[in-house]
Design a protein around this motif. Sequence first.
Motif, PDB file in Angstrom:
ATOM      1  N   ALA A  55       0.723  -1.269  -0.006  1.00 24.53           N
ATOM      2  CA  ALA A  55      -0.043  -0.079   0.078  1.00 24.53           C
ATOM      3  C   ALA A  55       0.882   1.289  -0.111  1.00 24.53           C
ATOM      4  O   ALA A  55       0.218   2.357  -0.511  1.00 24.53           O
ATOM      5  CB  ALA A  55      -0.879  -0.019   1.265  1.00 24.53           C
ATOM      6  N   ALA A  56       2.025   1.107   0.466  1.00 29.73           N
ATOM      7  CA  ALA A  56       2.878   2.489   0.600  1.00 29.73           C
ATOM      8  C   ALA A  56       3.914   2.558  -0.417  1.00 29.73           C
ATOM      9  O   ALA A  56       4.453   3.924  -0.766  1.00 29.73           O
ATOM     10  CB  ALA A  56       3.886   2.177   2.159  1.00 29.73           C
ATOM     11  N   TYR A  57       4.221   1.604  -1.092  1.00 25.68           N
ATOM     12  CA  TYR A  57       5.247   1.562  -2.412  1.00 25.68           C
ATOM     13  C   TYR A  57       5.369   0.530  -3.233  1.00 25.68           C
ATOM     14  O   TYR A  57       4.622  -0.553  -2.762  1.00 25.68           O
ATOM     15  CB  TYR A  57       6.630   1.918  -1.464  1.00 25.68           C
ATOM     16  CG  TYR A  57       7.240   0.630  -0.716  1.00 25.68           C
ATOM     17  CD1 TYR A  57       7.742  -0.361  -1.377  1.00 25.68           C
ATOM     18  CD2 TYR A  57       6.986   0.744   0.459  1.00 25.68           C
ATOM     19  CE1 TYR A  57       8.284  -1.464  -0.687  1.00 25.68           C
ATOM     20  CE2 TYR A  57       7.488  -0.516   1.339  1.00 25.68           C
ATOM     21  CZ  TYR A  57       8.140  -1.565   0.621  1.00 25.68           C
ATOM     22  OH  TYR A  57       8.449  -2.570   1.333  1.00 25.68           O
ATOM     23  N   THR A  58       5.800   0.778  -4.376  1.00 30.19           N
ATOM     24  CA  THR A  58       6.588  -0.342  -5.165  1.00 30.19           C
ATOM     25  C   THR A  58       7.761  -0.706  -5.421  1.00 30.19           C
ATOM     26  O   THR A  58       8.454   0.570  -5.541  1.00 30.19           O
ATOM     27  CB  THR A  58       5.623  -0.232  -6.821  1.00 30.19           C
ATOM     28  OG1 THR A  58       4.195   0.115  -6.399  1.00 30.19           O
ATOM     29  CG2 THR A  58       6.035  -1.186  -7.660  1.00 30.19           C
ATOM     30  N   SER A  59       8.379  -1.828  -5.450  1.00 34.57           N
ATOM     31  CA  SER A  59       9.690  -1.875  -5.630  1.00 34.57           C
ATOM     32  C   SER A  59       9.998  -2.672  -6.738  1.00 34.57           C
ATOM     33  O   SER A  59       9.294  -3.438  -7.236  1.00 34.57           O
ATOM     34  CB  SER A  59       9.926  -3.219  -4.389  1.00 34.57           C
ATOM     35  OG  SER A  59      11.625  -3.289  -4.484  1.00 34.57           O
ATOM     36  N   TYR A  60      11.043  -2.281  -7.355  1.00 32.41           N
ATOM     37  CA  TYR A  60      11.558  -2.531  -9.050  1.00 32.41           C
ATOM     38  C   TYR A  60      12.979  -2.944  -8.805  1.00 32.41           C
ATOM     39  O   TYR A  60      13.786  -2.544  -8.137  1.00 32.41           O
ATOM     40  CB  TYR A  60      11.241  -1.427  -9.819  1.00 32.41           C
ATOM     41  CG  TYR A  60       9.999  -0.682 -10.026  1.00 32.41           C
ATOM     42  CD1 TYR A  60       9.082  -1.343 -10.977  1.00 32.41           C
ATOM     43  CD2 TYR A  60       9.725   0.418  -8.975  1.00 32.41           C
ATOM     44  CE1 TYR A  60       8.037  -0.532 -11.058  1.00 32.41           C
ATOM     45  CE2 TYR A  60       8.430   0.930  -9.363  1.00 32.41           C
ATOM     46  CZ  TYR A  60       7.653   0.627 -10.213  1.00 32.41           C
ATOM     47  OH  TYR A  60       6.350   1.237 -10.230  1.00 32.41           O
ATOM     48  N   ASP A  61      13.118  -3.766  -9.671  1.00 33.52           N
ATOM     49  CA  ASP A  61      14.645  -4.207 -10.184  1.00 33.52           C
ATOM     50  C   ASP A  61      14.841  -2.896 -11.135  1.00 33.52           C
ATOM     51  O   ASP A  61      14.202  -2.609 -11.926  1.00 33.52           O
ATOM     52  CB  ASP A  61      14.757  -5.322 -10.935  1.00 33.52           C
ATOM     53  CG  ASP A  61      14.680  -6.593 -10.192  1.00 33.52           C
ATOM     54  OD1 ASP A  61      14.911  -6.357  -8.883  1.00 33.52           O
ATOM     55  OD2 ASP A  61      14.649  -7.689 -10.662  1.00 33.52           O
ATOM     56  N   VAL A  62      16.178  -2.427 -10.830  1.00 27.57           N
ATOM     57  CA  VAL A  62      16.627  -1.301 -11.748  1.00 27.57           C
ATOM     58  C   VAL A  62      18.101  -1.440 -12.281  1.00 27.57           C
ATOM     59  O   VAL A  62      18.746  -2.357 -11.705  1.00 27.57           O
ATOM     60  CB  VAL A  62      16.364  -0.077 -10.963  1.00 27.57           C
ATOM     61  CG1 VAL A  62      15.080   0.370 -10.751  1.00 27.57           C
ATOM     62  CG2 VAL A  62      17.393  -0.110  -9.639  1.00 27.57           C
ATOM     63  N   ALA A  63      18.554  -0.667 -13.352  1.00 24.58           N
ATOM     64  CA  ALA A  63      19.848  -0.509 -13.648  1.00 24.58           C
ATOM     65  C   ALA A  63      19.863   0.908 -14.260  1.00 24.58           C
ATOM     66  O   ALA A  63      19.067   1.469 -14.666  1.00 24.58           O
ATOM     67  CB  ALA A  63      20.129  -1.696 -14.767  1.00 24.58           C
ATOM     68  N   TYR A  64      21.473   1.230 -14.123  1.00 21.72           N
ATOM     69  CA  TYR A  64      21.853   2.423 -14.548  1.00 21.72           C
ATOM     70  C   TYR A  64      23.352   2.375 -15.181  1.00 21.72           C
ATOM     71  O   TYR A  64      23.970   1.460 -14.926  1.00 21.72           O
ATOM     72  CB  TYR A  64      21.635   3.589 -13.644  1.00 21.72           C
ATOM     73  CG  TYR A  64      22.579   3.367 -12.421  1.00 21.72           C
ATOM     74  CD1 TYR A  64      23.541   3.918 -12.164  1.00 21.72           C
ATOM     75  CD2 TYR A  64      22.072   2.660 -11.406  1.00 21.72           C
ATOM     76  CE1 TYR A  64      24.643   4.068 -11.294  1.00 21.72           C
ATOM     77  CE2 TYR A  64      22.854   2.621 -10.222  1.00 21.72           C
ATOM     78  CZ  TYR A  64      24.152   3.277 -10.001  1.00 21.72           C
ATOM     79  OH  TYR A  64      25.050   2.866  -8.964  1.00 21.72           O
TER      80      TYR A  64
ATOM     81  N   ILE B 290      33.058   2.648 -18.025  1.00 21.55           N
ATOM     82  CA  ILE B 290      31.550   2.628 -18.043  1.00 21.55           C
ATOM     83  C   ILE B 290      30.964   1.139 -17.489  1.00 21.55           C
ATOM     84  O   ILE B 290      31.259   0.267 -18.173  1.00 21.55           O
ATOM     85  CB  ILE B 290      30.912   2.905 -19.504  1.00 21.55           C
ATOM     86  CG1 ILE B 290      31.311   4.168 -20.007  1.00 21.55           C
ATOM     87  CG2 ILE B 290      29.376   2.721 -19.523  1.00 21.55           C
ATOM     88  CD1 ILE B 290      30.833   4.518 -21.421  1.00 21.55           C
ATOM     89  N   TYR B 291      30.263   1.356 -16.502  1.00 24.65           N
ATOM     90  CA  TYR B 291      29.576  -0.039 -15.926  1.00 24.65           C
ATOM     91  C   TYR B 291      28.005   0.177 -15.915  1.00 24.65           C
ATOM     92  O   TYR B 291      27.558   1.142 -15.482  1.00 24.65           O
ATOM     93  CB  TYR B 291      30.278  -0.404 -14.575  1.00 24.65           C
ATOM     94  CG  TYR B 291      31.620  -0.500 -14.559  1.00 24.65           C
ATOM     95  CD1 TYR B 291      32.374  -1.668 -15.090  1.00 24.65           C
ATOM     96  CD2 TYR B 291      32.587   0.532 -14.264  1.00 24.65           C
ATOM     97  CE1 TYR B 291      33.431  -1.923 -15.141  1.00 24.65           C
ATOM     98  CE2 TYR B 291      33.884   0.280 -14.386  1.00 24.65           C
ATOM     99  CZ  TYR B 291      34.658  -0.940 -14.833  1.00 24.65           C
ATOM    100  OH  TYR B 291      35.885  -1.030 -14.922  1.00 24.65           O
ATOM    101  N   ARG B 292      27.478  -0.994 -16.213  1.00 27.58           N
ATOM    102  CA  ARG B 292      26.077  -1.162 -15.897  1.00 27.58           C
ATOM    103  C   ARG B 292      26.034  -1.528 -14.421  1.00 27.58           C
ATOM    104  O   ARG B 292      26.629  -2.701 -13.987  1.00 27.58           O
ATOM    105  CB  ARG B 292      25.334  -2.172 -16.956  1.00 27.58           C
ATOM    106  CG  ARG B 292      23.870  -2.376 -16.394  1.00 27.58           C
ATOM    107  CD  ARG B 292      23.462  -3.432 -17.566  1.00 27.58           C
ATOM    108  NE  ARG B 292      21.755  -3.778 -17.326  1.00 27.58           N
ATOM    109  CZ  ARG B 292      21.542  -4.753 -16.634  1.00 27.58           C
ATOM    110  NH1 ARG B 292      22.657  -5.630 -15.798  1.00 27.58           N
ATOM    111  NH2 ARG B 292      20.121  -4.946 -16.522  1.00 27.58           N
ATOM    112  N   ILE B 293      25.211  -0.762 -13.719  1.00 28.42           N
ATOM    113  CA  ILE B 293      25.159  -1.000 -12.044  1.00 28.42           C
ATOM    114  C   ILE B 293      23.564  -1.477 -12.047  1.00 28.42           C
ATOM    115  O   ILE B 293      22.846  -0.769 -12.312  1.00 28.42           O
ATOM    116  CB  ILE B 293      25.493   0.031 -11.314  1.00 28.42           C
ATOM    117  CG1 ILE B 293      26.986   0.326 -11.730  1.00 28.42           C
ATOM    118  CG2 ILE B 293      25.290  -0.231  -9.736  1.00 28.42           C
ATOM    119  CD1 ILE B 293      27.955  -0.588 -11.588  1.00 28.42           C
ATOM    120  N   THR B 294      23.476  -2.533 -11.272  1.00 30.26           N
ATOM    121  CA  THR B 294      21.868  -2.882 -10.809  1.00 30.26           C
ATOM    122  C   THR B 294      21.636  -2.394  -9.514  1.00 30.26           C
ATOM    123  O   THR B 294      22.518  -2.057  -8.774  1.00 30.26           O
ATOM    124  CB  THR B 294      21.903  -4.574 -11.105  1.00 30.26           C
ATOM    125  OG1 THR B 294      22.594  -5.207 -10.027  1.00 30.26           O
ATOM    126  CG2 THR B 294      22.272  -5.044 -12.416  1.00 30.26           C
ATOM    127  N   GLY B 295      20.534  -2.659  -9.086  1.00 28.26           N
ATOM    128  CA  GLY B 295      20.084  -2.359  -7.867  1.00 28.26           C
ATOM    129  C   GLY B 295      18.422  -2.590  -7.796  1.00 28.26           C
ATOM    130  O   GLY B 295      17.825  -3.159  -8.302  1.00 28.26           O
TER     131      GLY B 295
END
Length: 376
Positions: free
Chosen positions: A105-114, A127-132
């Motif tokens: 109800a408070a938030y949504t959690s995602y896999d991400v990368a940048y 240059i590195y692709r970093i996940t989180g």
Amino acid sequence: MRTRLGVVSALTAVGLLSACTSDTTEAAPSGGSTSSSPSDPPSASASPRPSETPSRSPGGTSDRSDTSPTPSRTPLPRPVSVEALDAAEHRGDRLTLGAVRERTAAYTSYDVAYRSITIDARGEKEIYRITGVLNVPTGRGPFPAVVLAHGYIDPAIYVRGQGMTRERGYLASRGYVALHVDYRNHAESDDAPDGENDLRLGYAADVVNAVKALQASRDVPVADDRIGLFGRSMGGGVVQKALIAEPGLAGAASAWASVSSLEGENYDQFQRDDPEDAGLRDVIERRYGLPEDNPDFWSAASSRPYLDRITEPVLLVHGRYDDTCPPRWASATQKAMTRAGVDSQLEWYDDGHAFGPAFFAAMDRTVRFFDTRLDA
């Protein structure tokens, strides 16, 4: 696969630290006592500031046989040093949302990368692709944000988002976008060659670039001028170096159960006598020498000599019974920050390194700190 332009810089890492993090449980019982200012444990002495003009690395100079005037040049910093991290240009972008991990109800959690991009003082780019993992509060925003720097977990067993799951959920449930950084060499992030041997200074670059990737994102409703940093254990040292590398990047920072701001002390505590780290220890000793044999190198790789470059307010949080990162380290770092003119405070709790009974009280204090300082 790792994408790299140019030659990979020697600047790939963050502090020589092997402190534990706590993600063995995802929740902790509430309670625990707190006190804001007990008698401080003994303070460690600060190392002298390294030379402002360190020697140029081999290959950085050229012989001249003529007598024409030589253009003046600023000496390049040591490749493995806080100065090199500070001298580099950091760019973070292309933050992408992946699979939904959790909806509440408070938030949504995602896999991400940048993308984490660093261009060092020699012009060499990595240059590195970093996940989180990214938690986004329910609502329209824009929301304040906190970038999380986790503590040491063996990269061979680390999984995405591990180490600060409790903190990430707590922040998001109180209206903060919370971005947990996996660091290079962790989870699905790209691997950095020789990263651990080069003292992991690149972790700080990945945290700096996480902030910039959040600010550049059109998909995450973040208030660009209300972003904080939050690290625990090894991540506390990462946060200190990120603040030094990019003054003004964040609005405030907190470090829980942090490692020492002197890398020689971290080496002595976590690696000098650790049989499981014998291979890495041998490489480091061959390259850089022991802290007692090459103090200039170890000082240059430490945050303490450069604390005067920090412009953000800092909240240090530490357990009185921490047997992983000794309480005297927190006292010494906070005193060094005060001498350096940093707006800092140290809060003590009756707890150990992992923060069990005092977790909720300490998180309430930390959120109040961010509420106040990020709105200033």
